[in-house]
Design an enzyme around this catalytic site. Structure first.
Site, PDB file in Angstrom:
ATOM      1  N   SER A 181       0.686  -1.177   0.137  1.00 22.89           N
ATOM      2  CA  SER A 181      -0.109   0.147   0.020  1.00 22.89           C
ATOM      3  C   SER A 181       0.863   1.089  -0.099  1.00 22.89           C
ATOM      4  O   SER A 181       1.626   1.503  -1.022  1.00 22.89           O
ATOM      5  CB  SER A 181      -0.912  -0.271   1.181  1.00 22.89           C
ATOM      6  N   ASP A 263      -8.449  -5.604  -6.035  1.00 23.08           N
ATOM      7  CA  ASP A 263      -8.037  -4.353  -5.099  1.00 23.08           C
ATOM      8  C   ASP A 263      -8.814  -2.998  -5.642  1.00 23.08           C
ATOM      9  O   ASP A 263      -8.681  -2.593  -6.724  1.00 23.08           O
ATOM     10  CB  ASP A 263      -6.546  -4.011  -5.259  1.00 23.08           C
ATOM     11  N   HIS A 297      -7.035  -5.610  -1.585  1.00 17.91           N
ATOM     12  CA  HIS A 297      -5.740  -4.799  -0.822  1.00 17.91           C
ATOM     13  C   HIS A 297      -5.168  -5.472   0.039  1.00 17.91           C
ATOM     14  O   HIS A 297      -4.912  -5.040   1.399  1.00 17.91           O
ATOM     15  CB  HIS A 297      -6.450  -3.531  -0.464  1.00 17.91           C
TER      16      HIS A 297
END
Length: 347
Positions: A181, A263, A297
């Site tokens: 991330s 994601d 994610h």
């Protein structure tokens, strides 16, 4: 009467009280989460889920503080190789947390996407920096990155490397970086803009283009309110200049890019953009892109997590431990250890 008690080596993650008993969940540098009860002025361990850890040789783990280029004190968690760093320093993995509104505590730091003591057992040093933007150091510290993508937050990573080299812990020519991330953004930035500093990168669900991310992710207002302090159309060029794809011309760092296909936070196109830019502009630099079907994610399935960790460590073994940025790409699929259920790259 209310009292305060230091947890000592324990990192407390939850507290429950009832029936005259106070119980906490806590971890430490030597074990993941266990239950403890407060008794006679101390926390007494109640559970023992991983007794086999008593047979493992651990690398020394401790807080490490350094001074960034502008004088700011920055802290992180250092895990030294088992037996200590050799003369000239050990290969170093910077493991960068996401957010960046988060922090790493001096507790259990070995997990999916966290090389921790696994890497320490293989001769690596690992450093988890609580760079500018991290929580736990006051509001002013956590807001120093707002409106300042990449600097000072990512220069803190370069300064961490240099401080660990100066301390004799890290080898300047064998330092790598990984994270997911926002930590993936840090990895992409370190592997392009600061490529000369980093011998290998492993990027996960990371950001490569701040302009296209705005239109494809699910947190445009967070990007404005928390991170950038402005909209992309307020200054298109400024947003592009803090994007790793803008700096691919500087890239010489072998880069493994991984992403979940589903994601919605950071669109998989962010990884594809960087991969395409690397393949076209820097075709001689080792780069690989791996998509995980059905993952978002962050990987949730055990098989995807295991595959991720195998690929991460194999990439670092190939490029970071050797310091050879021109080494051939490893096989497309990890070879599973003998006796492991599943197919290997030789099948």
């Amino acid at each position: 009467m209310a009292e305060e008690h230091d947890g000592g080596a324990l990192i407390l993650t939850s507290v429950e009280a009832g029936g005259g008993t106070l119980a906490v969940e806590a971890n430490s540098p030597r074990h993941p989460g266990e239950l403890f009860v407060w008794n006679d002025g101390a926390f007494q361990r109640w559970t023992q889920h991983n007794a086999w850890l008593s047979e493992i040789d651990f690398g020394e783990q401790r807080a490490f503080t350094y001074t960034a280029r502008d004088g700011q004190e920055v802290e992180g968690v250092l895990i030294e190789p088992v037996g200590g760093a050799p003369r000239g320093g050990a290969p170093l993995i910077l493991n960068v947390h996401g957010g960046p509104e988060a922090h790493d505590s001096n507790g259990w730091q070995t997990a999916y996407s966290k090389p921790g003591q696994v890497a320490a057992g293989q001769g690596y040093a690992v450093f988890l920096p609580n760079y500018r933007g991290s929580t736990g150091y006051g509001t002013a510290f956590s807001k120093q990155h707002t409106g300042n993508y990449t600097d000072p937050e990512f220069t803190d990573l370069v300064d961490a490397k240099r401080a660990l080299v100066a301390a004799g812990i890290a080898d300047a020519d064998r330092t790598g970086v990984t994270g997911g991330s926002y930590g993936g953004y840090a990895t992409a930035w370190s592997s392009t803009r600061w490529s000369e500093e980093f011998a290998a990168g492993v990027m996960f669900v990371g950001i490569s283009n701040q302009v296209s991310k705005f239109g494809t992710g699910d947190i445009p207002y967070e990007m404005y309110n928390v991170h950038s302090g402005k909209w992309p159309w307020d200054d298109w060029m400024a947003m592009l200049e803090v994007s790793p794809i803008f700096h691919v011309d500087k890239a010489s760092t072998p880069l493994l890019i991984m992403h979940g296909e589903e994601d919605t936070r950071v669109d998989p196109g962010q990884s594809l953009e960087l991969y395409r830019a690397m393949k076209i502009r820097k075709p001689d630099v080792p780069v690989r892109l791996v998509f995980y079907p059905g993952e978002g994610h962050g990987n949730q399935k055990a098989a995807a997590r295991y595959d991720y960790n195998l690929r991460m460590m194999r990439w670092f073994d190939t490029y970071l431990k050797t310091g050879d940025r021109d080494a051939p790409l490893p096989a497309e699929r990890p070879v599973l250890p003998a006796g492991t259920t599943g197919a290997s790259s030789d099948d």
